[in-house]
Design a protein around this motif. Structure first.
Motif, mmCIF file in Angstrom:
data_model
loop_
_atom_site.group_PDB
_atom_site.id
_atom_site.type_symbol
_atom_site.label_atom_id
_atom_site.label_comp_id
_atom_site.label_asym_id
_atom_site.label_seq_id
_atom_site.Cartn_x
_atom_site.Cartn_y
_atom_site.Cartn_z
ATOM 1 N N PRO A 13 0.822 -1.212 0.000
ATOM 2 C CA PRO A 13 0.000 0.000 0.000
ATOM 3 C C PRO A 13 0.854 1.259 0.000
ATOM 4 N N TYR A 36 1.328 4.784 1.424
ATOM 5 C CA TYR A 36 0.892 5.627 2.539
ATOM 6 C C TYR A 36 2.082 6.345 3.142
ATOM 7 N N TYR A 41 -1.285 9.247 9.927
ATOM 8 C CA TYR A 41 -1.305 8.289 8.823
ATOM 9 C C TYR A 41 -2.141 8.843 7.672
ATOM 10 N N LEU A 95 -3.357 7.525 3.764
ATOM 11 C CA LEU A 95 -3.373 6.571 2.656
ATOM 12 C C LEU A 95 -3.404 7.357 1.354
ATOM 13 N N THR A 102 -6.241 4.770 -2.045
ATOM 14 C CA THR A 102 -7.224 4.220 -1.110
ATOM 15 C C THR A 102 -8.005 3.041 -1.651
ATOM 16 N N TRP A 104 -4.384 -4.601 5.524
ATOM 17 C CA TRP A 104 -5.101 -3.488 4.897
ATOM 18 C C TRP A 104 -6.136 -2.919 5.859
ATOM 19 N N LYS A 148 -6.108 0.891 7.401
ATOM 20 C CA LYS A 148 -7.260 1.782 7.275
ATOM 21 C C LYS A 148 -7.753 2.236 8.653
ATOM 22 N N THR A 175 -5.377 4.855 9.940
ATOM 23 C CA THR A 175 -5.605 6.109 9.228
ATOM 24 C C THR A 175 -6.839 6.821 9.775
#
Length: 299
Positions: free
Chosen positions: A231, A233, A241, A243, A246, A281, A285, A288
């Motif tokens: 990912p 980020y 954080y 991303l 996304t 993941w 998320k 974040t």
């Protein structure tokens, strides 16, 4: 078709000895042309050292200091302090290191540099193994990947370097991919303007070590991002954080299928890899979202 805004300053020359189609040489081109000529590179033994070459035939048009495998961050710290003493505090010092010299052998020096908050930009070209010495595993090698020292597949997962550095409260750490070059350039520019230690991890599909076709490096890089295997980020000051890509739009199947190092996998092991990617993941998320909530509360 979306055109990429990119200006080449001729700071990286043709004629280097990277493999045909090498994503690392493309990444070095992006980095040095984004940083500009007021820079010094510190390069430990790695594919990057071979690509940059030695004096007087270097492929980079900035000073390049070759150092030992374990001491890249320490050497860069010394170079930066010397420049400051000479009245040149704005000259950017960059490390161009591999994952073996970052995740493993050079991590002590990197951790110490981050703890001291040395004003350097450390780039890790992550090809997930010791590809310059025969393709042995590193702690960056993913679960089940075949290497010269894990012929049946690695039985442990990849070390999460970004999270380890975030725990140091590092000013800036980010992941980038040459398949998403505008994000790549934006993060290098952002890191250049931050005082303190910055680390950028670049995914480098190793054509020979991963068993990837010469013309498929960018494709594999893109699949890694779209499947959330890698990912994109960034983490600022260990807590913020963001991303940058996304969408998780693919399963891991297409990414794995492009690489010979995964040809031994069964449906069960593919499902195991997919479950690990899905779990990471969701965790990313969640971090974040929590970061955004904390930021909103402080505002």
């Amino acid at each position: 078709m979306n055109y990429i805004e990119y200006k080449d300053l001729d700071l990286f020359s043709a004629g280097h000895v990277a493999c045909s189609g090498c994503i690392e040489s493309l990444s070095i081109r992006i980095i040095v042309n984004t940083i500009g000529s007021d820079a010094v590179a510190v390069v430990p033994p790695s594919c990057g050292a071979v690509i940059c070459g030695g004096y007087p035939n270097s492929s980079v048009s900035i000073p390049a200091f070759h150092t030992t495998l374990e001491s890249a961050a320490a050497s860069a710290s010394g170079v930066k302090r010397s420049l400051v003493a000479q009245g040149k505090p704005d000259t950017t010092v960059i490390c161009l290191a591999g994952d073996g010299g970052t995740y493993d052998i050079g991590f002590q020096a990197l951790s110490s540099a981050v703890e001291r908050n040395e004003d350097i930009l450390y780039i890790c070209f992550d090809n997930e193994g010791y590809m310059n010495t025969g393709g042995q595993k590193s702690s960056s090698t993913p679960l089940q990947a075949v290497t010269g020292s894990t012929p049946a597949g690695k039985i442990s997962p990849k070390k999460n370097l970004v999270e380890i550095l975030a725990a140091h409260n590092i000013p800036y750490v980010a992941t980038v991919s040459a398949a998403h070059s505008e994000d790549f350039v934006a993060k290098v520019k952002k890191a250049k303007e931050i005082r303190g230690t910055k680390v950028i991890v670049v995914l480098i599909p190793c054509l020979a070590g991963w068993g990837v076709a010469d013309n498929a490096g960018i494709k594999v890089s893109r699949l890694a991002v779209e499947s959330a295997v890698f990912p994109l980020y960034e983490v600022e000051d260990g807590i913020k954080y963001t991303l940058n890509h996304t969408g998780k739009t693919r399963t891991v199947d297409a990414y794995l299928a492009e690489q010979k190092r995964y040809r031994h996998l069964t449906e069960e092991t593919v499902a195991e890899i997919q479950a690990g990617v899905d779990r990471e993941w969701k965790r990313l998320k969640m971090k974040t979202r929590i970061s955004q909530e904390l930021q909103a509360a402080e505002d």
